[in-house]
Scaffold this motif. Structure first.
Motif, short mmCIF file in Angstrom:
data_model
loop_
_atom_site.label_atom_id
_atom_site.label_comp_id
_atom_site.label_asym_id
_atom_site.label_seq_id
_atom_site.Cartn_x
_atom_site.Cartn_y
_atom_site.Cartn_z
N ASN A 565 0.81 -1.22 0.00
CA ASN A 565 0.00 0.00 0.00
C ASN A 565 0.85 1.27 0.00
N THR A 825 -3.26 4.19 3.53
CA THR A 825 -4.31 4.09 4.54
C THR A 825 -4.39 2.67 5.11
N PHE A 826 -4.98 2.58 6.30
CA PHE A 826 -5.04 1.32 7.03
C PHE A 826 -6.41 1.16 7.69
N VAL A 827 -6.68 -0.06 8.12
CA VAL A 827 -7.85 -0.34 8.95
C VAL A 827 -7.38 -1.17 10.13
N ALA A 836 -5.55 -0.97 4.04
CA ALA A 836 -6.97 -0.97 3.66
C ALA A 836 -7.13 -1.62 2.29
N GLU A 840 -12.81 -0.35 1.39
CA GLU A 840 -12.80 -0.15 2.84
C GLU A 840 -12.51 1.31 3.18
N GLY A 842 -10.44 3.20 4.74
CA GLY A 842 -9.13 3.27 5.37
C GLY A 842 -8.77 4.68 5.79
N ARG A 843 -7.90 4.77 6.78
CA ARG A 843 -7.46 6.07 7.27
C ARG A 843 -5.94 6.10 7.32
#
Length: 858
Positions: A565, A825-827, A836, A840, A842-843
């Motif tokens: 990512n 971004t991640f979750v 993410a 999704e 993601g932030r």
């Protein structure tokens, strides 16, 4: 091009100096009748022809000069007059003259129109709002970069080849990027529904948002008059500070239409099979022409074929262009995509053979005819077979192997490479057949790919056929009994081992000196990282200093492993897998404070995932201050020396394996090699450290240590060979020193110790003779080299933190160094984070950490 001993030359005017125009000039100069013509070129742009196919590389540092296609001195050598920035504005066919924008009037005996195409901009409201761009020329990409400096979000209108190229450019510039495509899938002309789904998923995994089945209905300006948003036909409004229209091209045929030449109903100057218009004095080639089959070809290969046809015709040589192969192979946003032949299976009775692996993002489809012939196909995620499959599809003969074997991975079926027929077109850019390549090798005595490229032009266009070209050349050399060249690449007529010796013996310390004295050209993606590794293994300074920094592979650029990512992983060294509680706590605190994902690896250390490039120095400052060093997980170098607890704790252990593992890892840390190196030390024959699967592994005996070499895991596992038995520690270390240095000296590019040992003349016996018996008389040199490495070692990350110039490269965006990349971004998952997935919410990492902290405080 003119000959003063003959009658005065005829006048030929070429209108347009793009890729096709330049290829026409080259093809004309190659003809025996070229001296009959004096050529004048009218170019619209202020620079000579350049490579539009690789225009996106300009964003990653390729200069306009490097994109140039005109060899130095070409125009002068052939007596060609080139007028830059002076496009043709009118043609008088009766007087046979061309008038340019500057007022220049040129008489012609033959006129060749190579005016190319222009970007199609949908006539939607607001299409000319400031902040809207097209993606076609060097001036266009410069304007996009300037606009991106003031933008956060970009929208690309068009999800075809050029649209995805443009999206890749916007993402590289740090913009939150959207792609809008009216068709139900990306690259609808090239890939089918299955391939489009895989392509979309892989592109969305990179953070690019894709909107298909919707057109752009309007571009909305903001209060300052610049772009604020793009409104879609489905009612969606996308915030946008910058819009790039890349919705296809249209033939530039107005000049021809204005002078009365016939133009196709959907555009394009109509020509016959000789590329001649209805006026016998006027030809049209490339994207401005409608070929005899009614098509306007937007790819460079057909344009080149038309250019060559017209050049031959003008020199009295019969030639025809009746149509072209529309196959294409590209890397779009890092995703390999190819289509060839009839990818959609339109032929009656055609059947599909499909392989899909959604986990790895691979899709392959072959279209098979009723007679068993390969008609076409689609490849997404893995295009290695394109160079063989495309010519087979064009040959139109039944396959000699089951089609399933052509799409299955090597692990699921025997790898099969059908022989390319002589009449199959290997290089579509220059219409070179497999037979022509074999004839060049067989009849002209050519002995390497570089010579064949110069002779046949195969592989000098888009480059997608290079792998197949290399295979055909080497196979033909093998048939003739000729020794196959093992040159590193077209820029160096040496193997990696030979280059290593040149650098070592001559004391060369930079790439420029090496290629100036022992190579040709500017180098490539093959030789630059190889030379970088050689220089690093010989202790030529920090890998990010000076010219060396530009030679490094992706991971080495930032001394960290790039993840899917766009984030990076951090891997501190934990020698032998031994760590104190205090250091363990530091790793935990760093992971907690930066919100990183943590995982214990098979190499007995801890990986920290999820750091942005701009965070890497801060993460490493904490780790270095606590006594950690780089684990070199990013480099072709020693990774780990794994160990069991050995005699110290284990009731079965017969030697102190942990202490030896720590000593070896600290001795060989930072040692750059042709490929990664892994090791392990087991304290007894129970082999808990799995030493026999390593490049060099050690197993304790009651009287010393047994050394194993040439093992590895991975896709082709190999059990290591027993090299020497019952060695004392001093002899063991000296033996490993020599083994490693001999491997570094003699291995090929990206060759692990396992295949190197299998390839080595004399095999294990020869290696023992060199290392143990000094049969080559180089043992002292090998010992000295290792001593220099050990004494000269310095931690790469500590050196970066102490140098402001090195630290400047650790930014997400060069034009906004303080802004983090919003697309990374991640979750949350299992009390940690992960990248993410498409769809999704993601932030960015910092936002996620703050949310988690707030929730924990409730």
């Amino acid at each position: 091009m003119t000959d003063p001993l003959t009658r005065p030359p005829k006048e030929l005017v070429l209108v347009g100096h793009g890729m096709v125009g330049q290829r026409f000039l080259e093809a004309l100069c190659e003809q025996p009748g070229a001296a009959a013509w004096h050529v004048t070129v009218l170019a619209e742009e202020p620079r000579p022809a350049y490579d539009r196919v690789h225009l996106t590389s300009w964003f990653s540092g390729t200069t306009a000069e490097e994109l140039g296609l005109v060899p130095a001195g070409f125009m002068k050598r052939h007596g060609i007059t080139l007028h830059l920035g002076d496009p043709a504005t009118a043609v008088d066919r009766a007087a046979r003259t061309v008038t340019s924008a500057s007022g220049r009037v040129l008489r012609y005996d033959a006129l060749v129109l190579a005016t190319g195409s222009y970007p199609f901009v949908p006539p939607v409201p607001g299409h000319d709002t400031p902040g809207c761009h097209v993606y076609r020329t060097l001036d266009d990409v410069r304007a996009i970069r300037e606009g991106a400096a003031q933008a956060r979000t970009g929208v690309v209108v068009g999800g075809g080849l050029l649209g995805l190229e443009a999206a890749g450019a916007l993402r590289a510039l740090g913009l939150d990027t959207h792609v809008v495509e009216f068709a139900p899938r990306l690259m609808a002309l090239q890939v089918d529904e299955g391939g489009g789904a895989v392509l979309r998923r892989k592109i969305e995994e990179l953070g690019v948002r894709v909107h298909t089945g919707a057109g752009t209905s309007a571009v909305e300006p903001g209060p300052g008059g610049r772009v604020r948003a793009a409104r879609l036909s489905d009612g969606t409004e996308l915030p946008a500070d910058l819009v790039v229209f890349s919705a296809g091209v249209r033939a530039r045929d107005q000049l021809a239409g204005d002078c009365g030449l016939s133009v196709g109903e959907r555009g394009g100057i109509t020509v016959d099979a000789a590329c001649r218009t209805a006026d016998p004095h006027v030809w049209a080639i490339g994207e401005c022409a409608q070929a005899v089959d009614g098509r306007v070809y937007g790819l460079v290969a057909p344009g080149y074929a038309m250019a060559e046809t017209a050049a031959r015709q003008l020199c009295g040589i019969r030639a025809e262009f009746t149509g072209a192969d529309l196959s294409t192979k590209l890397k779009l946003l890092g995703v390999d995509v190819a289509s060839f032949g009839d990818p959609h299976g339109t032929a009656e009775g055609a059947l599909d053979v499909t392989f899909a692996d959604s986990r790895s993002g691979v899709y392959k489809k072959l279209v098979i005819g009723t007679d068993g012939s390969l008609l076409g196909g689609v490849l997404v995620g893995d295009t290695e077979a394109y160079g063989v499959l495309r010519p087979l599809a064009l040959a139109g003969r039944p396959l000699t192997v089951p089609p399933e074997q052509l799409v299955l991975p090597a692990t699921q079926g025997s790898p099969v490479t059908p022989e390319l027929p002589d009449d199959a077109v290997l290089c579509s850019c220059h219409n070179v057949t497999g037979g022509a390549v074999r004839a060049a090798v067989r009849d002209q005595g050519l002995t390497d790919v570089t010579e064949v490229k110069k002779c046949t032009k195969a592989g000098t266009g888009c480059g997608s056929c290079l792998k197949t070209l290399t295979t055909v050349v080497r196979d033909e050399l093998a048939v003739s009994g000729t020794e196959v060249s093992r040159d590193l690449c077209e820029h160096f007529t040496h193997t990696r081992a030979e280059l290593y010796e040149i650098v070592r013996v001559r004391g060369i310390t930079d790439f420029s000196t090496l290629i100036d004295g022992h190579g040709t050209g500017d180098g490539c993606d093959v030789c630059k990282p190889v030379v970088a590794s050689i220089l690093a293994s010989l202790g030529n300074g920090h890998v990010l200093d000076g010219e060396q920094s530009a030679l490094q592979d992706t991971n080495d650029h930032h001394l960290a492993n790039l993840q899917r990512n766009g984030s990076y992983s951090v891997v501190p060294r934990v020698p032998g897998g031994e760590i104190t509680p205090e250091k363990l706590i530091v790793i935990g605190e760093v992971a907690r404070d930066f919100g990183l994902y943590t995982k214990i690896t098979g190499g007995q250390r801890i990986d920290l995932f999820g750091a942005r490039v701009d965070q890497l120095p801060a993460v490493w400052r904490r780790l270095v201050d606590a006594g950690f060093e780089s684990g070199h997980a990013y480099g072709k170098s020693l990774r780990t020396v794994k160990s069991c607890v050995g005699q110290t704790w284990c009731r079965y252990g017969v030697q102190d394996s942990t202490s030896l593992a720590i000593e070896l890892e600290l001795r060989y840390r930072g040692l750059r090699a042709p490929h990664k190196l892994k090791s392990a030390v087991s304290g007894c024959a129970r082999e808990c450290a799995e030493a026999q699967s390593k490049d060099f592994g050690i197993i304790a005996t009651s009287t010393g240590w047994n050394l194993y070499v040439g093992g590895n895991g991975g896709t082709t596992p190999r059990h290591a060979d027993l090299f020497a038995t019952d060695l004392d520690k001093a002899t063991l270390i000296r033996t490993i020193d020599r083994f490693l240095m001999f491997y570094i000296r003699t291995a090929d590019r990206l060759e692990r110790t396992a295949p190197w040992l299998e390839r080595l003349d004399g095999g294990l016996d020869h290696l023992r003779a060199v290392v143990l018996d000094d049969s080559l008389g180089i043992a002292a040199d090998l010992d000295a080299q290792m001593a220099r490495h050990v004494s000269g070692y310095a931690d790469e990350w500590a050196a970066v933190l102490d140098d402001p110039d090195r630290l400047r490269r650790f930014t997400s965006f060069a034009n906004a160094p303080d802004i983090p990349d919003p697309t990374v971004t991640f979750v949350p998952e299992r009390d940690q984070i992960r990248p993410a997935r498409p769809g999704e919410d993601g932030r960015p990492l910092r936002e996620l950490v703050l949310v988690s902290a707030r929730e924990a405080g409730r």
